[in-house]
Design an enzyme around this catalytic site. Sequence first.
Site, mmCIF file in Angstrom:
data_model
loop_
_atom_site.group_PDB
_atom_site.id
_atom_site.type_symbol
_atom_site.label_atom_id
_atom_site.label_comp_id
_atom_site.label_asym_id
_atom_site.label_seq_id
_atom_site.Cartn_x
_atom_site.Cartn_y
_atom_site.Cartn_z
ATOM 1 N N LYS A 108 0.821 -1.212 0.000
ATOM 2 C CA LYS A 108 0.000 0.000 0.000
ATOM 3 C C LYS A 108 0.862 1.272 0.000
ATOM 4 O O LYS A 108 0.443 2.303 -0.503
ATOM 5 C CB LYS A 108 -0.926 0.029 1.219
ATOM 6 C CG LYS A 108 -1.804 -1.206 1.434
ATOM 7 C CD LYS A 108 -2.847 -1.405 0.366
ATOM 8 C CE LYS A 108 -3.967 -2.356 0.773
ATOM 9 N NZ LYS A 108 -3.579 -3.764 0.885
HETATM 10 C C1 LIG Z 1 -4.360 -4.935 0.638
HETATM 11 C C2 LIG Z 1 -3.573 -6.184 0.588
HETATM 12 C C3 LIG Z 1 -3.861 -7.206 -0.327
HETATM 13 C C4 LIG Z 1 -5.044 -7.130 -1.252
HETATM 14 O O1 LIG Z 1 -4.913 -6.108 -2.191
HETATM 15 P P1 LIG Z 1 -6.203 -5.583 -2.980
HETATM 16 O O2 LIG Z 1 -5.741 -4.405 -3.757
HETATM 17 O O3 LIG Z 1 -7.198 -5.237 -1.928
HETATM 18 O O4 LIG Z 1 -6.651 -6.715 -3.814
HETATM 19 C C5 LIG Z 1 -3.030 -8.312 -0.368
HETATM 20 N N1 LIG Z 1 -1.980 -8.432 0.476
HETATM 21 C C6 LIG Z 1 -1.679 -7.485 1.382
HETATM 22 C C7 LIG Z 1 -0.529 -7.684 2.290
HETATM 23 C C8 LIG Z 1 -2.456 -6.323 1.462
HETATM 24 O O5 LIG Z 1 -2.151 -5.374 2.351
#
Ligand SMILES: *Cc1c(COP(=O)(O)O)cnc(C)c1O
Length: 455
Positions: A108
């Site tokens: 993120k």
């Molecule tokens: C948010 C997240 C996901 C999923 O990503 P999306 O964009 O919601 O599909 C997978 N792994 C981790 C560690 C995350 O923080």
Amino acid sequence: MRYVSTRGRAPLVGFIDQLLRGLAPDGGLYLPESFPDLTDIGSADDYAEAAFRVTFPYVADDIPADDWGSLLENAYRRFDTPEVVPMIELGDGHFLLELFHGPTLAFKDLAMQVVGDLFEYALGRRGESVTVIGATSGDTGAAAVQALADRDGIELFMLFPDGGISEVQRRQMTTCQSSNIHNLAVAGSFDDCQDLVKAMFADDAFRDEHRLSAVNSINWARVMMQIVYYVVAIARLGDSVTFSVPTGNFGNVYAGHVARRMGARVNGLIIASNRNDILTRFHDQSVMEIREVIRTTSPSMDIQVSSNLERFVFEALDYDGDATAAFITGFREAGKVADDRVAGAYRSAFSAAMLTDEEGAAIIADLDAQLGILIDPHTAIGLGAARRLRPGGTVVTLATAHPAKFGDAIVAAIGRPPAVPQRLQAVLNAPESFEVVPNDAETVTSIVARSRQEF
Ligand SMILES: *Cc1c(COP(=O)(O)O)cnc(C)c1O
């Protein structure tokens, strides 16, 4: 470049407007009118430069090139390695792309670090302020708190499922003592949190009065910044690539789809699900049907309503906003929906596989034993899906978080805890502050209204 709403009933807006609004006034998600063709990205070793070349066409009408370039350079300087997204080879043409070298150790950060700077830039230029409301399955919240703490003109309310995220994820949010950060632990699931956010956005008067904004992956700017590492990975490998993507809200894998639409050599995209496998069942059965959210060892994917799917639905239905609205509201009302056009487009764009917690733990243990590489439970789902589907050619699994964020799951898998990186030490000991709230729109709305008045 103008932005359209997936529900087709909102005026077209520019990049900064869609950024600050988050959700379109008709309840839809913003999408660029068209996807520009990729141009030469220069050296794949200069991540900020590559990011500039991939994304500038999306912002060019609103942000001067020099401003955008220096904003990106500053954001990616906060990563703990100059490569920003290092890649490691596992053998047999399979690679891990490490997306966890930012301040909060999950992918993120790749988008949120830019979005934090971008909000401050846009608000400063306009002399405005906003209330950012977000729902998190753990990592978005940590990344948003880190990126928005102490920013001028921004008040952040982050809703998370009480008990539904890992301790490290919670602490990364709740140990932030900045007065503009408000953490709310909701008695419910991530989907409940996301619905509370949508309810606040649906109230026009409230939305305008408090100048609501969103940094969830419903914000196009986040998807846009995630296109970059797909393009960079392909450039570094000099080959077309199948990506395996641990998926929850469909944001990350959708960014891979956009990279392909822009002309990147994406061979295939694997949707990797934990037991909350609505997206995998939709692939295999052509019916999208909601079930109860199950808590797993990969909590950032404990989601049944994947918001970003709406963008893909809109594309599959030839940008028909009314048809998209009918698909989404039909799904929300009946808990299930079937549409041949959408299902067909979805099946040809993606492949999909589901792994249980036990299967994920076995992958973690296997990789640790064979190669001495420790991966987190989300990455394990991605790697396991790639191993099961065996797409052939070069395969890159996205490593979406550092294993230290999910210590309990690692202990369960290999019998010992992960090493804790320096960046996490501080949050493990600092005092926490958050408010526990019921899963009730009125209560949550009044908390946002109250705090907003205080500030
Ligand atoms: C948010 C997240 C996901 C999923 O990503 P999306 O964009 O919601 O599909 C997978 N792994 C981790 C560690 C995350 O923080």
